[in-house]
Design an enzyme around this catalytic site. Sequence first.
Site, short mmCIF file in Angstrom:
data_model
loop_
_atom_site.label_atom_id
_atom_site.label_comp_id
_atom_site.label_asym_id
_atom_site.label_seq_id
_atom_site.Cartn_x
_atom_site.Cartn_y
_atom_site.Cartn_z
N GLU A 100 -5.65 2.01 4.14
CA GLU A 100 -4.34 2.55 3.81
C GLU A 100 -3.24 1.70 4.44
O GLU A 100 -3.27 1.41 5.64
CB GLU A 100 -4.25 3.99 4.35
CG GLU A 100 -3.09 4.79 3.85
CD GLU A 100 -3.17 5.17 2.37
OE1 GLU A 100 -4.19 5.73 1.94
OE2 GLU A 100 -2.18 4.91 1.65
N ASP A 101 -2.31 1.32 3.62
CA ASP A 101 -1.08 0.65 4.09
C ASP A 101 -1.33 -0.61 4.91
O ASP A 101 -0.65 -0.87 5.92
CB ASP A 101 -0.18 1.66 4.81
CG ASP A 101 0.41 2.68 3.83
OD1 ASP A 101 -0.01 2.69 2.65
OD2 ASP A 101 1.28 3.46 4.22
N ARG B 295 2.06 -2.40 6.50
CA ARG B 295 2.94 -2.05 5.36
C ARG B 295 2.95 -0.54 5.21
O ARG B 295 2.28 0.02 4.34
CB ARG B 295 2.41 -2.74 4.08
CG ARG B 295 3.38 -2.74 2.93
CD ARG B 295 2.80 -2.05 1.70
NE ARG B 295 2.83 -0.62 1.82
CZ ARG B 295 2.11 0.23 1.11
NH1 ARG B 295 1.24 -0.19 0.25
NH2 ARG B 295 2.21 1.54 1.28
N TYR C 173 3.88 14.69 4.73
CA TYR C 173 3.57 13.49 3.97
C TYR C 173 4.90 12.84 3.58
O TYR C 173 5.92 13.11 4.21
CB TYR C 173 2.71 13.94 2.75
CG TYR C 173 2.06 12.85 1.96
CD1 TYR C 173 1.29 11.87 2.57
CD2 TYR C 173 2.19 12.82 0.57
CE1 TYR C 173 0.69 10.87 1.82
CE2 TYR C 173 1.58 11.83 -0.18
CZ TYR C 173 0.83 10.85 0.45
OH TYR C 173 0.24 9.87 -0.31
N LYS D 249 -2.61 11.54 5.75
CA LYS D 249 -3.52 11.45 4.59
C LYS D 249 -4.75 12.35 4.82
O LYS D 249 -5.22 13.00 3.90
CB LYS D 249 -3.98 10.00 4.38
CG LYS D 249 -2.88 9.07 3.92
CD LYS D 249 -2.85 8.92 2.41
CE LYS D 249 -1.68 8.06 1.98
NZ LYS D 249 -1.50 7.94 0.54
N ASN E 2 7.87 4.46 -1.96
CA ASN E 2 8.08 5.49 -0.94
C ASN E 2 8.67 4.87 0.32
O ASN E 2 8.48 3.69 0.55
CB ASN E 2 6.71 6.13 -0.57
CG ASN E 2 6.11 6.86 -1.75
OD1 ASN E 2 6.77 7.58 -2.46
ND2 ASN E 2 4.81 6.64 -1.95
N ASP F 81 -6.62 2.93 -1.09
CA ASP F 81 -5.80 3.95 -1.73
C ASP F 81 -4.59 3.34 -2.44
O ASP F 81 -4.20 3.79 -3.53
CB ASP F 81 -5.35 4.92 -0.64
CG ASP F 81 -4.70 6.16 -1.20
OD1 ASP F 81 -5.11 6.61 -2.27
OD2 ASP F 81 -3.80 6.70 -0.53
N ASP F 82 -3.98 2.33 -1.83
CA ASP F 82 -2.77 1.76 -2.41
C ASP F 82 -3.06 0.97 -3.68
O ASP F 82 -2.25 0.95 -4.61
CB ASP F 82 -2.07 0.88 -1.37
CG ASP F 82 -1.73 1.69 -0.14
OD1 ASP F 82 -0.95 2.65 -0.28
OD2 ASP F 82 -2.28 1.41 0.94
N1 NDP Z 1 3.46 6.54 -5.35
C1 NDP Z 1 2.35 6.16 -4.78
O1 NDP Z 1 1.34 6.86 -4.80
C2 NDP Z 1 2.31 4.85 -4.08
C3 NDP Z 1 3.45 4.16 -3.82
N2 NDP Z 1 3.39 2.96 -3.19
C4 NDP Z 1 4.66 2.33 -2.88
O2 NDP Z 1 4.78 1.12 -3.60
C5 NDP Z 1 5.54 0.22 -2.83
C6 NDP Z 1 4.85 -1.12 -2.85
O3 NDP Z 1 3.61 -1.03 -2.23
P1 NDP Z 1 2.59 -2.26 -2.32
O4 NDP Z 1 2.37 -2.65 -3.70
O5 NDP Z 1 1.42 -1.90 -1.52
O6 NDP Z 1 3.43 -3.38 -1.54
P2 NDP Z 1 3.25 -4.92 -1.62
O7 NDP Z 1 3.95 -5.48 -0.45
O8 NDP Z 1 1.85 -5.29 -1.85
O9 NDP Z 1 4.06 -5.34 -2.95
C7 NDP Z 1 5.44 -5.27 -3.08
C8 NDP Z 1 5.84 -6.09 -4.26
O10 NDP Z 1 7.23 -5.90 -4.47
C9 NDP Z 1 7.82 -7.17 -4.69
N3 NDP Z 1 9.22 -7.20 -4.29
C10 NDP Z 1 9.76 -7.11 -3.07
N4 NDP Z 1 11.10 -7.24 -3.14
C11 NDP Z 1 11.40 -7.42 -4.43
C12 NDP Z 1 12.61 -7.65 -5.13
N5 NDP Z 1 13.78 -7.67 -4.49
N6 NDP Z 1 12.54 -7.80 -6.46
C13 NDP Z 1 11.36 -7.76 -7.11
N7 NDP Z 1 10.19 -7.57 -6.50
C14 NDP Z 1 10.21 -7.41 -5.18
C15 NDP Z 1 7.01 -8.12 -3.83
O11 NDP Z 1 7.24 -9.43 -4.30
P3 NDP Z 1 6.58 -10.73 -3.64
O12 NDP Z 1 5.14 -10.62 -4.01
O13 NDP Z 1 7.27 -11.84 -4.31
O14 NDP Z 1 6.81 -10.62 -2.19
C16 NDP Z 1 5.61 -7.59 -4.09
O15 NDP Z 1 5.11 -8.13 -5.26
C17 NDP Z 1 5.71 0.83 -1.46
O16 NDP Z 1 7.02 1.35 -1.35
C18 NDP Z 1 4.74 1.96 -1.42
O17 NDP Z 1 5.21 3.05 -0.67
C19 NDP Z 1 2.22 2.38 -2.85
C20 NDP Z 1 1.06 3.02 -3.06
C21 NDP Z 1 1.02 4.34 -3.66
C1 PYR Z 2 1.61 6.93 -1.18
C2 PYR Z 2 1.14 5.75 -0.52
O1 PYR Z 2 -0.03 5.57 -0.30
C3 PYR Z 2 2.10 4.74 -0.14
O2 PYR Z 2 3.27 4.87 -0.44
O3 PYR Z 2 1.68 3.77 0.50
MG MG Z 3 -0.38 4.05 1.11
#
Ligand code: NDP
Ligand code: PYR
Ligand code: MG
Length: 601
Positions: free
Chosen positions: A292-293, A202, A149, A220, A457, A315-316
């Site tokens: 997912e993603d 993504r 993972y 997953k 991540n 999941d996200d």
């Molecule tokens: N720990 C866990 O269980 C999980 C972790 N994650 C992680 O979270 C991260 C984001 O995932 P997700 O929300 O789906 O992705 P998204 O693409 O939906 O969202 C990313 C966000 O980050 C913002 N962003 C990008 N660059 C910058 C910057 N330089 N400054 C400020 N904001 C910025 C984007 O802004 P804008 O909207 O303006 O483009 C957007 O709002 C990933 O790395 C993923 O691996 C996700 C799910 C679960």
């Molecule tokens: C953990 C997870 O689902 C992610 O980083 O997208």
């Molecule tokens: Mg994910």
Amino acid sequence: MLPFKRAKFLRQAFGGLGLYERGERKLRGVMEMNGEKGVDFEENSGVQDQAITPWTVSVASGYSLMRDPRHNKGAAFTEKERNAHYLTGLLPPAVFSQDLQEKRLMKILREYEVPLQRYMAMMDLQERNEKLFYKLLIDNVEELLPVVYTPTVGEACQKYGSIFRRPQGLYISLKEKGRILEVLKNWPEKSIQVIVVTDGERILGLGDLGCQGMGIPVGKLSLYTALGGVRPSACLPVTIDVGTNNQKLLDDEFYIGLKQKRATGQEYYELLEEFMSAVKQNYGEKVLIQFEDFANHNAFELLAKYRTSHLVFNDDIQGTASVVLAGLVAALKLVGGTLADHRFLFLGAGEAGTGIAELIALEISKKTNTPLEEARKKIWLVDSKGLIVSSRRESLQHFKKPWAHEHEPVKELLAAVKAIKPTVLIGTSSVGKAFTKEVVEAMASMNEKPLILALSNPTSQSECTAEEAYTWSEGRAIFASGSPFDSVEYNGKLFVPGQANNAYIFPGFGLGLIMSGTIRIHDDLLLAASEALAAQVTEENYAKGLIYPPFTNIRKISAHIAATVAAKAYELGLASRLPRPTDLVKFAEGCMYTPVYGSYR
Ligand SMILES: NC(=O)C1=CN([C@@H]2O[C@H](COP(=O)(O)OP(=O)(O)OC[C@H]3O[C@@H](n4cnc5c(N)ncnc54)[C@H](OP(=O)(O)O)[C@@H]3O)[C@@H](O)[C@H]2O)C=CC1
Ligand SMILES: CC(=O)C(=O)O
Ligand SMILES: [Mg+2]
């Protein structure tokens, strides 16, 4: 393979048992059929939703038995089994116990210095001997989770074309438009309970990896089995290939996907619609589909579109929200106050950020009996353009609009921290190192115990490291991250960071849905899962500054999550499996797959 009918035996064994009873009785072991020798093709345990169809049961022997990962035992085949199943001579003479096989493999894995080599060795094992793969994963979960993972699965996806050996999962590309049902029927297993599907746009915080995102559904689903006890044959990883906008992949001669730019709009949605309909047609109403993603411009829309017609879960958006809420609720023991007493600032306002924000607001609203809009005011988000404020409302994507509070524009995170004065800082931006020394110091200057969650991540994208969080806050931060970090020694004290990852939630959550026959997902189920996870944090964990229980106990944790989710589903009238088992924890435990070898007579 020698197919033969076992209808009589199976009718005797299972006849008259309801599905509910079958789950509780936990069928396993060897079947002996009127003197015939045969391998038990019934997996030992796991929730089974559909009746067994005896005339499809077939038996392998000899060479093909050893090449069948579900039933292969390798060196653990006993003398008797080797003689009875035409294996003599096909294996070296020594007979190993499963424990000894595990010991040998762990030794080999530990000798690999490169994480990707460990990943490949684990995938090879999964393809060779499924039960041994799951035994390793379950018994060594803390050590092997980072291998199968995050973070290693991220690198594996980036290099999927080069490390590709035997294909895993089901690929559905634009080429299959009009015949997705036919493609689903090519999958060898018929009784599917969980599908994890991605379109690869993504992948973690690594962006568009196209078809190579397959590593994520595969990873997953291995956690669904290892952590949640859903039987492997009930899990189907799917990658929908609509092209990729990743030029590096398009230029790579080893890229495994369609070499074209991503399809969008109607073409994209028609393919997804065909997939969703085909899944329902082929596997029925109760198959759980985990998105997912996906990129956020599709993720929210797909969830909204299918949540009323299918058992879907993103999941996200939702799993992450549930795990983070659990951590926050647990953290209250360390930082004091109620959720409503805190102020939350997010870096990143996409799926994870707004998903978590919404669930926190819902929980506050329910607990304080205030309108959701009021509860939302405690939560602020920063995206790539700065703090989300009302003057930006018109240009905001729909999922950001509820967070556009009255405030003057703020461009930078540090300035936002100073302006909002959060007690909790959450990173969901995919921007590694975005929590700078100044940001962490600002949090520490305003809070006795700043709560800092760097959720992005894999490790390279984490907003800060555990060491940075502890050092820059002079050992006062309560820290958890999406990908694991080692413990940190600071000023003679050992700090153990927690892992805030949706892997705590989705396996148990899914098990709860499956075992109760839940047909739709309601936000209250996510809140129930959060509550169950938070309740698993012990005093001993708190004493170490942890806001999540260790993954070593994850199967017990998953059983509790499953039971709590199922209980809520029964309460809401969403569960279709009747009568409701009285002891849901026991029922969940009884449903869980265990990777113990059967004895073949
Ligand atoms: N720990 C866990 O269980 C999980 C972790 N994650 C992680 O979270 C991260 C984001 O995932 P997700 O929300 O789906 O992705 P998204 O693409 O939906 O969202 C990313 C966000 O980050 C913002 N962003 C990008 N660059 C910058 C910057 N330089 N400054 C400020 N904001 C910025 C984007 O802004 P804008 O909207 O303006 O483009 C957007 O709002 C990933 O790395 C993923 O691996 C996700 C799910 C679960
Ligand atoms: C953990 C997870 O689902 C992610 O980083 O997208
Ligand atoms: Mg994910």
